[in-house]
Design an enzyme around this catalytic site. Sequence first.
Site, short mmCIF file in Angstrom:
data_model
loop_
_atom_site.label_atom_id
_atom_site.label_comp_id
_atom_site.label_asym_id
_atom_site.label_seq_id
_atom_site.Cartn_x
_atom_site.Cartn_y
_atom_site.Cartn_z
N HIS A 88 36.28 33.19 43.29
CA HIS A 88 37.26 33.49 44.32
C HIS A 88 38.62 32.86 44.01
O HIS A 88 38.64 31.73 43.52
CB HIS A 88 36.73 32.95 45.65
CG HIS A 88 37.63 33.26 46.80
ND1 HIS A 88 37.70 34.52 47.37
CD2 HIS A 88 38.50 32.47 47.48
CE1 HIS A 88 38.58 34.48 48.35
NE2 HIS A 88 39.08 33.27 48.44
N TYR A 103 39.24 62.71 30.61
CA TYR A 103 39.89 61.40 30.61
C TYR A 103 41.23 61.39 29.89
O TYR A 103 42.17 60.74 30.34
CB TYR A 103 38.93 60.31 30.10
CG TYR A 103 38.80 60.19 28.60
CD1 TYR A 103 39.56 59.27 27.88
CD2 TYR A 103 37.90 60.96 27.88
CE1 TYR A 103 39.44 59.14 26.51
CE2 TYR A 103 37.77 60.84 26.51
CZ TYR A 103 38.54 59.92 25.83
OH TYR A 103 38.42 59.79 24.47
N GLU A 119 34.86 39.55 42.37
CA GLU A 119 33.88 38.91 43.26
C GLU A 119 33.20 39.95 44.17
O GLU A 119 32.10 39.72 44.66
CB GLU A 119 34.50 37.78 44.07
CG GLU A 119 35.49 38.20 45.13
CD GLU A 119 36.09 37.01 45.88
OE1 GLU A 119 35.34 36.12 46.29
OE2 GLU A 119 37.33 36.97 46.03
N LYS A 127 47.43 55.00 22.91
CA LYS A 127 47.33 55.41 24.31
C LYS A 127 47.36 54.20 25.25
O LYS A 127 48.12 54.16 26.22
CB LYS A 127 46.01 56.20 24.49
CG LYS A 127 45.69 56.65 25.85
CD LYS A 127 44.60 55.95 26.61
CE LYS A 127 43.49 55.22 26.04
NZ LYS A 127 42.17 55.81 26.18
N CYS A 159 41.14 56.66 16.71
CA CYS A 159 41.27 55.56 17.68
C CYS A 159 42.54 54.76 17.42
O CYS A 159 43.33 54.49 18.33
CB CYS A 159 40.05 54.65 17.58
SG CYS A 159 40.20 53.16 18.55
N GLU A 167 44.63 60.28 31.75
CA GLU A 167 45.34 59.09 31.27
C GLU A 167 46.81 59.42 31.01
O GLU A 167 47.71 58.66 31.41
CB GLU A 167 44.67 58.55 30.01
CG GLU A 167 43.31 57.91 30.32
CD GLU A 167 42.52 57.46 29.11
OE1 GLU A 167 41.59 56.67 29.29
OE2 GLU A 167 42.81 57.90 27.98
N CYS A 218 42.81 55.73 21.18
CA CYS A 218 42.65 54.58 22.09
C CYS A 218 43.84 53.61 22.05
O CYS A 218 44.37 53.23 23.09
CB CYS A 218 41.42 53.77 21.75
SG CYS A 218 40.09 54.64 20.93
C1 LIG Z 1 43.97 60.43 22.96
C2 LIG Z 1 42.64 59.79 22.72
C3 LIG Z 1 42.30 58.64 23.39
C4 LIG Z 1 41.06 58.04 23.17
N1 LIG Z 1 40.76 56.91 23.86
C5 LIG Z 1 39.59 56.29 23.67
C6 LIG Z 1 39.28 55.10 24.36
O1 LIG Z 1 40.06 54.60 25.17
N2 LIG Z 1 38.09 54.49 24.08
C7 LIG Z 1 37.19 55.01 23.18
O2 LIG Z 1 36.13 54.41 22.96
N3 LIG Z 1 37.46 56.17 22.53
C8 LIG Z 1 38.63 56.81 22.75
N4 LIG Z 1 38.92 57.96 22.06
C9 LIG Z 1 37.89 58.53 21.17
C10 LIG Z 1 37.85 57.81 19.81
O3 LIG Z 1 39.12 57.83 19.23
C11 LIG Z 1 36.84 58.48 18.90
O4 LIG Z 1 35.59 58.53 19.56
C12 LIG Z 1 36.67 57.75 17.57
O5 LIG Z 1 37.88 57.62 16.89
C13 LIG Z 1 35.65 58.48 16.71
O6 LIG Z 1 35.54 57.86 15.46
P1 LIG Z 1 35.07 58.71 14.19
O7 LIG Z 1 34.86 57.72 13.10
O8 LIG Z 1 33.95 59.59 14.55
O9 LIG Z 1 36.27 59.68 13.87
P2 LIG Z 1 37.83 59.41 13.66
O10 LIG Z 1 38.24 58.07 14.12
O11 LIG Z 1 38.50 60.59 14.26
O12 LIG Z 1 38.01 59.43 12.10
C14 LIG Z 1 37.84 60.59 11.35
C15 LIG Z 1 38.79 60.52 10.15
O13 LIG Z 1 38.40 61.52 9.22
C16 LIG Z 1 39.57 62.07 8.65
N5 LIG Z 1 39.18 63.37 8.09
C17 LIG Z 1 38.80 64.48 8.75
N6 LIG Z 1 38.42 65.44 7.88
C18 LIG Z 1 38.58 64.91 6.64
C19 LIG Z 1 38.34 65.41 5.33
N7 LIG Z 1 37.83 66.61 5.13
N8 LIG Z 1 38.65 64.62 4.27
C20 LIG Z 1 39.15 63.36 4.46
N9 LIG Z 1 39.38 62.84 5.69
C21 LIG Z 1 39.07 63.61 6.76
C22 LIG Z 1 40.53 62.13 9.81
O14 LIG Z 1 41.88 62.22 9.37
C23 LIG Z 1 40.23 60.84 10.54
O15 LIG Z 1 41.06 59.79 10.10
C24 LIG Z 1 40.16 58.60 22.23
C25 LIG Z 1 40.49 59.76 21.55
C26 LIG Z 1 41.71 60.36 21.77
C27 LIG Z 1 42.05 61.62 21.03
#
Ligand SMILES: Cc1cc2nc3c(=O)[nH]c(=O)nc-3n(C[C@H](O)[C@H](O)[C@H](O)COP(=O)(O)OP(=O)(O)OC[C@H]3O[C@@H](n4cnc5c(N)ncnc54)[C@H](O)[C@@H]3O)c2cc1C
Length: 452
Positions: A441, A180, A446, A53, A45, A184, A50
């Site tokens: 308004h 999406y 609205e 973006k 994110c 976007e 997010c």
């Molecule tokens: C381009 C884009 C736009 C988005 N826009 C939106 C939006 O507008 N609104 C919204 O709500 N959501 C949006 N999302 C989705 C949102 O980013 C995810 O739903 C959210 O980040 C999920 O959180 P998470 O904690 O599951 O995983 P993540 O935030 O992906 O975190 C996982 C972390 O684990 C780390 N990792 C992975 N494997 C390992 C490992 N083996 N050892 C150590 N570290 C590891 C990764 O490097 C990463 O930092 C968007 C996603 C993308 C790709």
Amino acid sequence: MTEPAYDYDLFVIGAGSGGVRASRIAAGYGARVAVAEEYRVGGTCVIRGCVPKKLLVYGSHFAEELQDAANYGWTVEKMTFDWPTLRDAVAKDVDRLNAAYTNTLNSNKVEHFLERATITGPNSVKLASGREISARYILVAVGAWPVMPPFEGAEHCITSNEVFSLEKLPRRVVIAGAGYIALEFAGIFNALGSHVTVVNRSETILRGYDAALRDRLLQITMARGIEYKFNCGIERVERLEDGCLNVHMKGQPDPLGADAVLVATGRRPKTDGLGLENAGIELGEHGEIRVDDTAQTSCPSIFAVGDVTNRVQLTPIAIREGHAFADRVFGGKDTRVAYDCIPSAVFSQPPLASVGLTEAQAREMLGSNVKVFTSDFRPMKNIFAHRHERGLYKLVVDAQTDKVLGVHLIGPEAPEVLQAAAIAVKAGLTKADFDATVALHPSMAEELVLMR
Ligand SMILES: Cc1cc2nc3c(=O)[nH]c(=O)nc-3n(C[C@H](O)[C@H](O)[C@H](O)COP(=O)(O)OP(=O)(O)OC[C@H]3O[C@@H](n4cnc5c(N)ncnc54)[C@H](O)[C@@H]3O)c2cc1C
């Protein structure tokens, strides 16, 4: 709290939305917590989702504002845009947030290892550096990863991971997918002046959103110059001697010329090579970790939250799941995540936003007991700017109970309007409650209380 046998009470794999929240809440309850992050603290994110973006959406939106400014009396002498300036400013803000998230871990006494971790057993992980660590509980919060289909020349294409660091603004962009993320970026590049072609395997854009809004977005974006090629997929991408790309598509005689090809056809849970088999963790058919409603996997000491569980891939859900996990396991509270009435938005241009049931979903559930109210309006700012684009607001109502089951909006600032409307839907308010609310308004919002 620590049982002497374990190095930590909780070891979190992945410092993204879900992992950081779970770590800090668990630490707040007195648990000894460590987290491993293989890339940058903050996760998708913050680092490549997010936040960057949305900043690109803001940046690109100036094109429209500057165009319209003349009607409001402004003379803008020379409009130029410099991609490296925007790209680098966004990257700087990402650095700021990365530091802020790291501070959050530090100030909550969460130890962090900036390296990859894999699971070696129900209570053990191994860091890339070789160090073995034991923990009473392990939380897998590794997120998801863009899928790159295996067509010839895929190595010439980019995903949303690379799009933020493009060297130059591409003159012509081909975007594969119509979810999406694809739409976007179609909006961003179109506004910045690139020629955009969206290539999609089916005829449907934004599956899951209300059909009327999807149609409206399609009409408006086509009028803005985005081209769509439906029912076709990329077969092969070749790089020409001058560096340009030729995109060959199934069933299309001529290739499309492009300077960048962005593949945004889906994201897959990042479970490959994670060692889940060492703890007997069951996966679903899309490679997602199967969890129960307390986020527990098939291994009792290992939990999973966020995108890796492939339930709802949105930041606020990953955060709630991480928080609820920490509340339950370390805080003695039975916090659960409610998956109804989740608002979501597409930051396309114009944006759309939605909560609750679409008209089609409501009709499938309630048959003819559904009332639909719409407002198809030309926002005041569009009229003044001689823009013909119209907004569309839609309420889906249970005809028997009068409850508003869904709110669906497309138009300027739709996501900002929707968040407040989502409270009403979540609270189970009726159409009569909407009608009884005095309009604010003049505003676009609205329209929500003026539909009869
Ligand atoms: C381009 C884009 C736009 C988005 N826009 C939106 C939006 O507008 N609104 C919204 O709500 N959501 C949006 N999302 C989705 C949102 O980013 C995810 O739903 C959210 O980040 C999920 O959180 P998470 O904690 O599951 O995983 P993540 O935030 O992906 O975190 C996982 C972390 O684990 C780390 N990792 C992975 N494997 C390992 C490992 N083996 N050892 C150590 N570290 C590891 C990764 O490097 C990463 O930092 C968007 C996603 C993308 C790709």
